[in-house]
Design an enzyme around this catalytic site. Sequence first.
Site, PDB file in Angstrom:
ATOM      1  N   ASP A  94      17.146   0.849  19.908  1.00 35.96           N
ATOM      2  CA  ASP A  94      16.849   1.900  18.930  1.00 35.96           C
ATOM      3  C   ASP A  94      17.040   1.451  17.485  1.00 35.96           C
ATOM      4  OD1 ASP A  94      16.086   4.219  20.574  1.00 35.96           O
ATOM      5  OD2 ASP A  94      18.095   3.986  21.410  1.00 35.96           O
ATOM      6  N   ASP A 120      16.785  -1.369  24.931  1.00 31.59           N
ATOM      7  CA  ASP A 120      16.617  -0.075  24.271  1.00 31.59           C
ATOM      8  C   ASP A 120      17.670   0.105  23.188  1.00 31.59           C
ATOM      9  OD1 ASP A 120      15.686   2.531  23.777  1.00 31.59           O
ATOM     10  OD2 ASP A 120      17.123   3.382  25.181  1.00 31.59           O
ATOM     11  N   ASP A 130      12.838   8.021  17.254  1.00 29.79           N
ATOM     12  CA  ASP A 130      14.075   7.988  18.033  1.00 29.79           C
ATOM     13  C   ASP A 130      14.781   6.660  17.824  1.00 29.79           C
ATOM     14  OD1 ASP A 130      16.138   8.393  19.751  1.00 29.79           O
ATOM     15  OD2 ASP A 130      14.964   8.429  21.581  1.00 29.79           O
ATOM     16  N   ASP A 168       8.682   6.411  25.366  1.00 31.08           N
ATOM     17  CA  ASP A 168       9.656   5.919  24.396  1.00 31.08           C
ATOM     18  C   ASP A 168       9.492   4.406  24.289  1.00 31.08           C
ATOM     19  OD1 ASP A 168      12.237   4.700  23.480  1.00 31.08           O
ATOM     20  OD2 ASP A 168      12.840   6.791  23.322  1.00 31.08           O
ATOM     21  N   HIS A 226       8.164   8.749  21.478  1.00 30.63           N
ATOM     22  CA  HIS A 226       9.419   8.498  20.796  1.00 30.63           C
ATOM     23  C   HIS A 226       9.324   7.079  20.259  1.00 30.63           C
ATOM     24  CE1 HIS A 226      12.526  11.672  22.353  1.00 30.63           C
ATOM     25  NE2 HIS A 226      11.524  12.193  21.680  1.00 30.63           N
TER      26      HIS A 226
END
Length: 417
Positions: free
Chosen positions: A295, A293, A325, A258, A285
Amino acid sequence: MSDVLKAYEIAKKQYAKIGVDTDKVIENLKKIKISLHCWQGDDVNGFLFKDIELSGGIQTTGNYPGAARNVKELRQDLEVALSLIPGKHKLNLHSIYADTDEKVDLNELEPRHFAGWVDWAKHNGMGLDFNPTCFSHPMAESGFTISSADSKVRDFWVEHCKRCRKIAEYFGKELGMKCVTNFWFPDGYKDIPVDREAPRRRMMEALDEVFSEKINPEYCVDAIESKVFGIGAESYTVGSNEFCLGYAVSRNKLYCLDAGHFHPTEVISDKISSVLLYTDELLLHVSRPVRWDSDHVVILDDELNAIANSLIRTGLIESTNIGLDFFDASINRIAAWVIGTRNMIKALLKAMLEPVEALKKAEIEGDYTSRLALTEEYKTYPFGAVWDYYCQISGVPVREEWLDIVKKYEQETLSKR
């Protein structure tokens, strides 16, 4: 001849001079499926539980109007987004998005609770990927799930994960397309622990139990996702990079990289080639971390281009499953899907338009001057003209035309929710 076609014909000739067949590139690009994440449409709330509070280090900021309130609205929004994205892709579901009016807990889920999603996927010619939802639940309030020292808590999550694998198998069988099931756990401590080994041993043994039933890899494959830290687990994360990578390699599972789950100066683009030396497949991801993190919606930045280059230049795309993600509630949620997915495809296209063999030849011969000069020059080749042509022949809007469609949908539909 349209302006788009004229520009493409010019670009096609320019790329041909460096040995790149743009028609062939487009045909290969059509084969790549991006897994769109359902949770962008409703801020990771899902529909299984009412008045859910996000936990497990997950935060969605913003209160933009129009979030999907039920399965019907989410599918409607997804269909709008998909109509603006070239190619045929997949949808990535979390278990809290079950399509059922039945009151059912996570450890009671069955394939029948997702039959509506399978019907929808069949109608849209899509595959489905899946995720256990090991957060935002009373059994996760301690900060631990599958690695909990409480056997009742641990058993609950083991059962949930087992059931998710059966649901994923059902997806694969029904849709004729492999389902990637990704396992991520928020387990960890806010402050410094005394015993770092015991929770990891419990997680290892619990995962062994989850995966004890063999499932045909044509239907379903499992991935393990690591994280460096989370909100509420800043000092210690059970499922660290070392734990998850070691587990994936030793148990023949996919490893999930990720983009936001590492230190701020780390990038996943450099990890891809290493991981795939030891695993058969990889799951990505793709998101955009801003300092942590967070996103953010994927943009066409240096790291996204580097990820695409890592996949294309050495053929690793064949062993990689690409999922998105990110979740942003500060902008139109459908626009977020479209921006992020189109950018992921753009990055792959740009990488595929490089004369890779010529660049490799310069590198192996030690001609680093040519390597640098050519890679820089190719950055300004007219890949945008190829992208516009790909969108046109795919029947989706060219350039920013898609935004008018989203704004009209917002005015007519989203604003009335």
